[in-house]
Write an enzyme that holds these catalytic residues in place. Structure first.
Site, PDB file in Angstrom:
ATOM      1  N   HIS A 190       0.798  -1.228   0.000  1.00  0.00           N
ATOM      2  CA  HIS A 190       0.000   0.000   0.000  1.00  0.00           C
ATOM      3  C   HIS A 190       0.832   1.280   0.000  1.00  0.00           C
ATOM      4  CE1 HIS A 190      -3.099  -2.821   0.503  1.00  0.00           C
ATOM      5  NE2 HIS A 190      -3.960  -2.106   1.169  1.00  0.00           N
TER       6      HIS A 190
ATOM      7  N   HIS B 174     -15.212  -4.120  -0.173  1.00  0.00           N
ATOM      8  CA  HIS B 174     -14.265  -3.024   0.139  1.00  0.00           C
ATOM      9  C   HIS B 174     -13.730  -2.497  -1.186  1.00  0.00           C
ATOM     10  CE1 HIS B 174     -11.125  -0.768   2.014  1.00  0.00           C
ATOM     11  NE2 HIS B 174     -10.194  -1.691   2.099  1.00  0.00           N
TER      12      HIS B 174
ATOM     13  N   GLU C 212     -10.928  -0.580  -1.714  1.00  0.00           N
ATOM     14  CA  GLU C 212      -9.497  -0.302  -1.883  1.00  0.00           C
ATOM     15  C   GLU C 212      -8.982  -1.113  -3.086  1.00  0.00           C
ATOM     16  OE1 GLU C 212      -7.191  -0.413   1.751  1.00  0.00           O
ATOM     17  OE2 GLU C 212      -5.650   0.833   0.816  1.00  0.00           O
TER      18      GLU C 212
ATOM     19  N   ASP D 274      -6.636  -2.970  -3.898  1.00  0.00           N
ATOM     20  CA  ASP D 274      -6.149  -4.358  -3.844  1.00  0.00           C
ATOM     21  C   ASP D 274      -7.300  -5.360  -3.863  1.00  0.00           C
ATOM     22  OD1 ASP D 274      -6.626  -3.245  -1.294  1.00  0.00           O
ATOM     23  OD2 ASP D 274      -5.348  -4.687  -0.271  1.00  0.00           O
TER      24      ASP D 274
ATOM     25  N   HIS E  37     -11.019  -1.340   7.520  1.00  0.00           N
ATOM     26  CA  HIS E  37     -10.401  -0.153   8.053  1.00  0.00           C
ATOM     27  C   HIS E  37     -10.753   1.089   7.240  1.00  0.00           C
ATOM     28  CE1 HIS E  37      -6.985  -0.048   4.989  1.00  0.00           C
ATOM     29  NE2 HIS E  37      -7.750  -1.047   4.638  1.00  0.00           N
TER      30      HIS E  37
ATOM     31  N   ASP F 251     -10.519  -7.279   4.781  1.00  0.00           N
ATOM     32  CA  ASP F 251      -9.210  -7.046   5.399  1.00  0.00           C
ATOM     33  C   ASP F 251      -9.116  -7.614   6.819  1.00  0.00           C
ATOM     34  OD1 ASP F 251      -7.586  -5.732   3.479  1.00  0.00           O
ATOM     35  OD2 ASP F 251      -8.690  -3.874   3.771  1.00  0.00           O
TER      36      ASP F 251
ATOM     37  N   TYR G 109       0.331  -6.951  10.669  1.00  0.00           N
ATOM     38  CA  TYR G 109      -0.759  -6.409   9.853  1.00  0.00           C
ATOM     39  C   TYR G 109      -1.660  -5.519  10.715  1.00  0.00           C
ATOM     40  CZ  TYR G 109      -4.657  -6.597   6.502  1.00  0.00           C
ATOM     41  OH  TYR G 109      -5.655  -6.279   5.613  1.00  0.00           O
TER      42      TYR G 109
ATOM     43  N   HIS H 212      -6.609 -11.349   2.680  1.00  0.00           N
ATOM     44  CA  HIS H 212      -5.146 -11.446   2.618  1.00  0.00           C
ATOM     45  C   HIS H 212      -4.687 -12.634   3.457  1.00  0.00           C
ATOM     46  CE1 HIS H 212      -4.570  -7.491   0.796  1.00  0.00           C
ATOM     47  NE2 HIS H 212      -5.328  -6.949   1.717  1.00  0.00           N
TER      48      HIS H 212
HETATM   49 FE1  FEO Z   1      -7.977  -2.132   2.730  1.00  0.00          FE
HETATM   50 FE2  FEO Z   1      -6.556  -5.022   1.657  1.00  0.00          FE
HETATM   51  O1  FEO Z   1      -7.161  -3.284   1.518  1.00  0.00           O
END
Ligand code: FEO
Length: 401
Positions: free
Chosen positions: A24, A80, A82, A84, A147, A166, A194, A227
């Protein structure tokens, strides 16, 4: 890696980013990462999350391997926004033409501002909303600020699977997919790294959300984050308890000394403080900013009871690598810490005032600083040693209290 059927009709179709080290743009991922996403085959076929745009080829390939020729994806579930996880969204909408795209209320706002779409079939699913895939249902729980504001969790009661995005993730590129297939110490350490670098500022929300989830009495047999390794069986309870422990931020009998130095004076002071702490029975980490990344330092600070910050005065301020570290640390809002400042100076000597202000801004319990002109004398180093002992006393009082 080829798709993995995690339950009958439910497939992991993620991507492994073996050599990812910059996560990130601000954090280290020393062991790479994975982007987990899922396909559920029922009367309606649902894609849960996507992967970064650079893995578009992998995603298409995994979908092609999972679907029969006549099958098509009906629904997208976007937990989400984001990049990724939603990085392939525009490409996937174009290619697979879903009937519906489900996302949270805040997700819809983020989707609009990321993709500026005009005619996507987006449907907002607030907490408690439910959709049917045929034999299975999916229900949604907003997990705002875990998050990002848009985050949500998707739960399938028939399969007892929670797709948590996440939350509960770790950066670990592995050929194994399940937490019970890998070494537990490393898994826990990577979960901690993390959490410390991504979720820490939202710890009060983590506790509130876990409490709310507990009250919903969801029967969960699998927790599938986006992840790293996934959790099944007893590991579901284990990982939730770990998160409660992380979010409570109970400090350990541990201190981190983080500093930068020009001509080794502040470094000598740091080592003397470390000896004072160690002689008093505190576990110490000494980390200089020229050789450590701020996210690695933060992973150590996360469960420490004390942080000592050191810098010489430089141009009426502090050294830039320490300014970077302190900006990063303050943003992550660590709680329950003792703090202390050390630093050398040549003429103006503002370093201690500036470092102490950072400690106060982070609401740390501040132990008196030590400041040294040019090179430390034996007496100066004794003062540093005594500061270490004073910090150890403050840690003891904190842990006993
Ligand atoms: Fe908030 Fe894995 O991105």
């Amino acid at each position: 890696m080829k798709p993995l059927e995690i339950k009958s009709g439910v497939f992991w179709i993620g991507a492994i980013d073996w050599n990812r080290r910059n996560f990130h743009g601000y954090s280290k991922a020393h062991k790479g990462t994975t982007y987990n996403n899922f396909l559920i085959k029922d009367e309606k076929i649902a894609l849960v999350d996507t992967v970064p745009e650079e893995f578009w080829g992998t995603l298409q390939c995994n979908i092609a391997h999972t679907l029969d020729k006549e099958e098509k994806i009906d629904y997208f579930i976007i937990n989400h926004l984001e990049p990724d996880h939603a990085g392939c969204l525009a490409l996937a909408v174009e290619k697979y033409r879903p009937e519906k795209i489900y996302t949270s209320p805040m997700g819809q706002k983020a989707m609009q501002t990321y993709f500026h779409y005009e005619d996507w079939p987006v449907e907002v699913v607030p907490t408690g909303a439910e959709i049917s895939l045929g034999k299975r249902t999916l229900t949604f729980v907003e997990t705002r600020m875990l998050h990002w504001p848009d985050a949500m969790l998707t739960y399938c009661p028939e399969e007892k699977i929670a797709f948590t995005n996440d939350a509960f993730g770790q950066n670990w590129a592995t050929s194994e997919r399940w937490a019970d297939e890998v070494e537990r110490f490393t898994l826990e350490d990577l979960m901690k790294q993390y959490y410390a670098n991504i979720l820490l500022p939202f710890s009060p929300i983590v506790l509130k959300t876990l409490k709310a989830l507990g009250e919903m009495n969801l029967d969960i047999e699998m927790i599938c984050p986006d992840h790293g390794l996934m959790f099944r069986g007893d590991d579901c309870k284990w990982v939730m308890e770990k998160y409660i422990e992380f979010a409570q931020q109970k400090p350990k009998n541990k201190a981190v000394i983080v500093f930068d130095t020009m001509w080794h004076s502040t470094e000598k002071m740091a080592l003397a403080v470390a000896t004072g702490l160690a002689d008093a029975g505190v576990s110490v980490r000494v980390m200089d900013m020229k050789n450590n990344h701020h996210s690695d330092v933060m992973s150590e600070i996360f469960d420490a009871a004390a942080v000592v910050i050191g810098s010489p005065t430089h141009n009426n301020g502090i050294l830039p690598l320490m300014a970077d570290m302190l900006t990063y640390m303050k943003g992550l809002r660590p709680q329950n810490k003792v703090g202390a400042a050390i630093g050398s100076f040549g003429w103006s000597g503002e370093c201690i005032k500036i470092l102490t202000q950072w400690l106060e801004d982070m609401k740390m319990e501040v132990v008196p600083p030590v400041k040294v002109k040019n090179a430390p004398t034996h007496d100066d180093l004794r003062q540093c040693y005594e500061q270490g002992q004073a910090i150890a006393e403050a840690i003891k009082a904190k842990l006993d209290g």
